[in-house]
Motif scaffolding. Structure first.
Motif, PDB file in Angstrom:
ATOM      1  N   ASN A 190       0.868  -1.178   0.000  1.00 41.50           N
ATOM      2  CA  ASN A 190       0.000   0.000   0.000  1.00 41.50           C
ATOM      3  C   ASN A 190       0.904   1.227   0.000  1.00 41.50           C
ATOM      4  N   GLY A 191       1.009   1.848  -1.111  1.00 44.72           N
ATOM      5  CA  GLY A 191       1.944   2.972  -1.226  1.00 44.72           C
ATOM      6  C   GLY A 191       1.326   4.294  -0.813  1.00 44.72           C
ATOM      7  N   SER A 203       2.975   3.780   5.477  1.00 49.32           N
ATOM      8  CA  SER A 203       3.665   4.329   4.298  1.00 49.32           C
ATOM      9  C   SER A 203       3.908   5.820   4.494  1.00 49.32           C
ATOM     10  N   GLU A 204       2.871   6.506   4.963  1.00 48.15           N
ATOM     11  CA  GLU A 204       2.993   7.957   5.119  1.00 48.15           C
ATOM     12  C   GLU A 204       4.000   8.287   6.221  1.00 48.15           C
ATOM     13  N   PHE A 214      16.787   6.567   7.428  1.00 44.14           N
ATOM     14  CA  PHE A 214      16.646   5.308   6.680  1.00 44.14           C
ATOM     15  C   PHE A 214      15.193   5.150   6.206  1.00 44.14           C
ATOM     16  N   ALA A 215      14.242   5.435   7.110  1.00 40.97           N
ATOM     17  CA  ALA A 215      12.819   5.309   6.764  1.00 40.97           C
ATOM     18  C   ALA A 215      12.472   6.188   5.567  1.00 40.97           C
ATOM     19  N   ASP A 275       6.517   4.137  -2.660  1.00 38.29           N
ATOM     20  CA  ASP A 275       6.081   5.194  -3.566  1.00 38.29           C
ATOM     21  C   ASP A 275       4.979   4.622  -4.463  1.00 38.29           C
ATOM     22  N   ALA A 276       3.768   5.164  -4.321  1.00 40.49           N
ATOM     23  CA  ALA A 276       2.611   4.610  -5.035  1.00 40.49           C
ATOM     24  C   ALA A 276       2.842   4.585  -6.550  1.00 40.49           C
TER      25      ALA A 276
END
Lengths: 335, 372
Positions: B170-171, B288-289, B346-347, B356-357
């Protein structure tokens, strides 16, 4: 009539007799006797056709003898169990093909003989439906045929008979080998029902019953499994030749090469899935998939920083795949 | 294909769509196909009443929604039949039985059409599917790409199912067009969590209890909980503050933030993002965010924790409901500025590589259509 028997065919010393329920053929060799052969309600027209067919098929070669035996045996079947028949012949069509197709129609016009052959012939074969298909890439309907004839096809070994042939046979369908017994794969000879005709000629056929089908599948599965493993190993070995060159290729060349590699890996994944239940390793498939993923990421990125990240990932996953494949029993032999 | 455009249709076997979902994977994937890969993308479902969908005009402009007259399977069949030639790609969410007849019917009317199935589920549920049943096997074989939204789920399903399962995470896409310049200079001593606060699934009491245990040892840290609060959780909050009145200024229930830019500001300001969920359907969108915003991750073993923490390189994993362990982790991490910064950086890079969607959908497109 000869000694109370009706002669329905005679060729240069070969005489074919029909008694009330028995077809007897004599030749220079010895007597041929079949199971009860009943024409039933069919008339002389049919007998004449059979006689004509036997005469035309018989060119005194050993193959002709096998064809006649098979032909008569099939007619025997048709007379005993009248229904719509679908037959498949594999091999170059001959007079046998032609007569069999015709006789089928005599019994039921909806019956059909299909012929699968690489050898094109200029001769016309009425009533025969030709199928243009590569024997190594068959796409046959399931459970369609009542019988399959291998006419003078040197099968060689069991693995050469594609699984699709078995799948295309109906339950209790038959396979006939019109060939010298020596050229028939041993596992089939053992299970074949043999009509001893002469010292040299026998009818080789068997009925695909459930247990027999299972046995054949088991043997054929093993062969298929090894063949598929080999395909996967080949694909991995090919990859090793290319993978280290990727970095030095021009952009377009690299993209094209990657498209080819990814497609090949995807193909191997499909093969993997087919044999997956037979494998011990649960990780090879996963690493293989992750290798493909890294290849796709590398193929799609235009960012120089990520290119090196994804390339490193490819090398890492490739090593995982290699390690997994060589360390497990599944693929060790093929390597 | 019409006007040189392919048609991507996401059809729900039951129910319809909500505005918030448009910015999650169910909206992002069709939108990216529309934006970057020349698709007409349509979401199809049944809503009564039809909800307000403001994101359609703001963030995912170009994405279309078509509402069915009722919620029956027959209506969905009729819809598929009437648009068979337009539906070049059928997108389905969830490996539920409801999707089986839809797939079978679609393949009848469009044998050459492609199907993407996002399994969108946690390991426990997936494990309960009897994939060896013929209808399941046939169903899976008809799918062109089966996706799992986390590496762990993917590996599990790949080891079990007789098809290849791809990792389609899930980007996140920068819809609000926020800037990440000077990101790490903006960060404050905040532990952030985002989601439906107070639901059993989100298990927020684990976070609150752990913070109460370690708050004295991380005195300059605050917890911010962003998201609508489940009504039944209000009693718990009241009792929590009765028991810990000194935390009233340090545990902040922010409420729901609909403005995506403002919401992202919460992520950018937080040094730590935490998720104490009991389970998740793959990698949740919020992770993701959070990774994009360079947050250090502290999560429970909810199912895709390896993905959320890059196997521990930008985060910590604690056992579910182990409150002392979570409190210890907060103490250790909050007092280690090098770990926080190193992990956060790193994240930040890890997210741009794998969450990245646009990249995720580009790979999905490649899996479906190759380089064409």
């Amino acid at each position: 009539m000869e000694n109370g028997k009706f002669i329905f065919a005679e060729d240069d010393g070969v005489k074919h007799f029909l008694t009330d329920n028995l077809l007897v053929t004599t030749s220079d060799y010895s007597a041929i006797s079949f199971r009860p052969f009943q024409i039933g309600g069919k008339n002389f027209f049919l007998l004449a056709e059979i006689s004509k067919a036997v005469r035309e098929i018989n060119d005194e070669s050993p193959m002709a003898m096998f064809r006649i035996i098979t032909f008569l045996s099939v007619i025997n079947e048709l007379t005993q169990k009248p229904k719509i028949y679908k037959f498949l012949q594999i091999g170059t069509p001959s007079k046998f093909t032609s007569h069999l197709a015709y006789i089928l129609k005599v019994f039921d016009v909806r019956s059909q003989l299909y012929c699968l052959t690489d050898n094109k012939t200029e001769e016309e074969f009425q009533h025969v439906s030709f199928m243009s298909m590569n024997i190594n890439d068959l796409n046959l309907p399931n459970s369609k045929f009542d019988a399959v004839f291998f006419d003078n096809v040197n099968i060689g070994s069991l693995e050469n008979i594609p699984r699709e042939i078995y799948l295309s046979l109906k339950n209790f369908g038959k396979i006939f080998f019109i060939a010298h017994p020596n050229s028939i794969p041993q596992p089939f000879v053992k299970v074949s029902k043999e009509f001893k005709v002469t010292q040299n000629y026998s009818l080789m056929s068997f009925t695909l019953r459930a247990n027999l089908k299972a046995n054949i599948f088991a043997q054929s599965d093993n062969e298929n499994l090894n063949r598929k493993k080999n395909q996967i190993v080949r694909s991995i070995k090919e990859l090793s030749k290319i993978i280290y060159k990727l970095e030095f290729m021009a952009d377009d060349e690299r993209k094209n090469t990657l498209d080819g590699i990814i497609s090949s890996i995807a193909q191997s994944e499909k093969i993997f899935n087919e044999i997956y239940a037979e494998l011990n390793s649960r990780y090879t498939k996963t690493y293989f998939n992750e290798l493909k993923e890294a290849l796709i990421d590398y193929r799609l990125t235009d960012d120089e920083n990520f290119k090196s990240v994804f390339y490193d990932k490819i090398l890492e996953r490739y090593k995982f795949v290699l390690h997994e494949m060589t360390a497990r029993d599944d693929f060790a032999v093929e390597f | 294909m019409k006007d040189g455009k392919r048609g991507a249709y996401l059809i729900r076997p039951k129910g319809g769509w909500g505005n918030i979902g448009l910015l999650k994977d169910i909206g992002i994937i069709p939108y990216m196909l529309y934006k970057n890969h020349n698709f007409n993308s349509v979401l199809v479902g049944y809503n009564d009443p039809i909800p307000s969908m403001p994101y359609l005009q703001t963030y995912v402009k170009g994405l279309k929604i078509e509402y069915l007259p009722d919620d029956t399977l027959e209506t969905r069949f009729k819809y598929i039949e009437s648009r068979a030639q337009k539906i070049d790609l059928l997108i389905l969410y969830g490996a539920g039985e409801d999707n089986i007849p839809i797939v079978n019917f679609y393949k009848e009317v469009r044998p050459d059409g492609k199907i993407y199935l996002a399994t969108d589920a946690n390991l426990g549920w997936m494990d309960s599917i009897h994939f060896q049943f013929p209808e399941w096997k046939n169903f899976l074989k008809l799918i062109d790409v089966v996706g799992a939204s986390g590496r762990e789920t993917q590996r599990f399903l790949n080891s079990k199912w007789p098809v290849t399962v791809e990792c389609i995470r899930n980007g996140w896409y920068n819809f609000p067009k926020v800037s990440f310049d000077n990101l790490f200079e903006q960060k404050e001593n905040i532990i952030l969590t985002v989601g439906r606060i107070g639901t059993d699934q989100k298990n927020n009491q684990m976070l609150l209890e752990a913070f109460a245990q370690c708050c004295d040892e991380i005195p300059d840290w605050k917890v911010r909980l962003v998201g609508g609060i489940d009504k039944k959780f209000n009693d718990y909050i009241e009792k929590y503050f009765e028991k810990n009145p000194h935390l009233k200024n340090r545990v902040i229930f922010v409420g729901q933030i609909d403005d995506k830019a403002k919401l992202n500001e919460e992520f950018r300001k937080a040094k730590i993002f935490t998720l104490t969920s009991t389970f998740e359907g793959g990698t949740p969108n919020v992770t993701s965010e959070a990774l994009f915003a360079g947050c250090y991750m502290i999560v429970t073993d909810f199912g895709c924790e390896e993905d959320a923490t890059a196997e521990g390189r930008c985060g910590e994993i604690v056992p579910l409901n182990d409150i002392p362990s979570l409190a210890d982790t907060f103490k250790k991490v909050c007092n280690d500025s090098n770990k926080l910064l190193g992990g956060g950086v790193f994240a930040y890079h890890y997210a741009r590589e794998y969450f990245d969607a646009e990249k995720i959908v580009a790979r999905l497109y490649y899996l479906l259509y190759g380089s064409n």
